[in-house]
Scaffold this active site. Structure first.
Site: not given
Ligand code: ZN
Length: 277
Positions: A128-129, A132, A191
Site C-alpha cells: 500500500h505504501e 502511494h 487510498e
C-alpha cells in the site's frame, strides 16, 4: 472566468513550473504540477529530519523482518521504480502507522506489527505504501494544494495590475504550499488506489493477497481512531474489504505465478512484537 484561468496558466509557465495531465496506474486522470525530482529532493530532506528527530528501532529482528518484506516487494517493481533507491526507516513508535514519500522513502512504526500479524499482512501495508509512491500521490496532492491558493492570490494581484507581481506571488504561494503538500493525508480515491495497486504488488512478490482482508480489519481495530495514515481518509472498513475481495480474481493468479516462479518469501517475525506483552 476563462480569461482568468488563462492568466493563471501563463503565470505558472512563467514560474518555470510544468503542469501536466497524467494518468495514474489504475487509469484515473491526475493533475501533476511539480517535477518528481524536485518533490523527491524535498521528501529526502524531510525524511532525514524525521530520522534525526524520532526514535529509530534498534531491534535487529524487527528491522530484518520489515526490511525482508519490503525487499521482496521492491524487487518486483518495474522501471522507473525498480531503479530508484528505496529507503526504509523503522521508527520505534507504538502507533499503528506507516507512510511513504516521493523518491522511495518508506517509514514504518513498529506498532504496525500489532496489526500485521504475519509476513503477508505486513506485505499488504508495505505494498500500500509503495503504491502511494508509484502512483505519484504526493505529487498529485502537492499540486492540488497550492493550485487553490494560486487562483486566489493571482486574481488579487491581477486586480491591482502588474504581471511581474502576479508571477512572484504565484511562485511564492507554490513554495509556501510545498511543505503542506508533503504532509497532508491522501484522499479517499488515492487510498483506494493504493489498496488496489498494493494488492498486486504483494501478490507479485509471492505474498498471499487474501491476507490483506484480516490486515485491514486488524488495522481498524488496533488504531482505535488514531490518525493513522492508512486509515485517516479511507472509506469505511467494509467498503475497503469489499473492494479488496472484488480484486481477488485478478490478484490470485499473480500470486500463483509468483509462487510458480519460485518466489516463496520466508520473512521471520521477531519473537517479541514491540508493544505487545
Ligand atoms: Zn495510504
Amino acid at each position: 472566468m476563462i480569461r482568468r484561468s488563462t492568466q493563471i496558466l501563463t503565470v505558472l509557465a512563467l514560474s518555470g513550473l510544468l503542469a501536466a495531465c497524467a494518468t495514474s496506474p489504475t487509469g484515473r486522470s491526475q493533475m501533476i504540477l511539480k517535477s518528481d525530482d524536485e518533490l523527491a529532493a524535498q521528501a529526502a530532506q524531510q525524511f532525514a529530519e524525521m530520522k534525526a528527530a524520532l526514535p529509530l528501532s534498534t531491534d535487529r529482528a524487527t528491522i530484518d523482518y520489515i526490511a525482508c518484506v519490503t525487499n521482496y516487494i521492491v524487487n518486483e517493481l518495474e522501471p522507473p521504480y525498480s531503479d530508484i533507491e528505496w529507503e526504509l526507516a523503522i521508527f520505534d513508535e507504538d502507533s499503528v502507522n506507516a507512510f511513504a514519500m516521493p523518491g522511495g522513502k518508506i517509514g514504518v512504526h513498529t506498532g504496525v506489527l500489532k496489526a500485521a500479524q504475519n509476513q503477508h499482512q505486513l506485505a499488504a501495508v508495505i505494498g500500500h505504501e509503495v503504491a502511494h509512491v508509484t502512483a505519484r500521490h504526493a505529487n498529485e496532492r502537492a499540486s492540488r494544494v497550492p493550485l487553490t491558493g494560486v487562483g486566489v492570490q493571482v486574481a488579487a494581484v491581477l486586480l491591482g495590475g502588474g504581471n511581474q507581481g502576479a508571477t512572484y506571488t504565484a511562485y511564492e504561494t507554490l513554495k509556501a504550499g510545498e511543505a503542506l503538500g508533503l504532509t497532508l493525508p491522501f484522499n479517499r480515491g488515492q487510498e483506494s488506489e493504493a489498496d488496489v495497486i498494493g494488492l498486486d504488488y504483494m501478490a507479485k512478490a509471492g505474498f498471499d493477497p487474501r491476507e490483506a482482508v484480516p490486515l485491514w480489519q486488524n488495522m481498524a481495530k488496533e488504531s482505535g481512531g488514531a490518525p493513522a495514515e492508512v486509515l485517516s481518509t479511507h472509506p469505511s472498513s467494509s467498503t475497503r474489504i469489499d473492494q479488496l475481495v472484488s480484486r481477488f480474481g485478478s490478484t490470485l493468479p499473480l500470486y500463483n505465478e509468483a509462487r510458480a516462479r519460485g518466489l516463496n518469501p520466508d520473512c521471520q517475525p521477531p519473537a517479541k512484537i514491540p508493544g505487545v506483552d
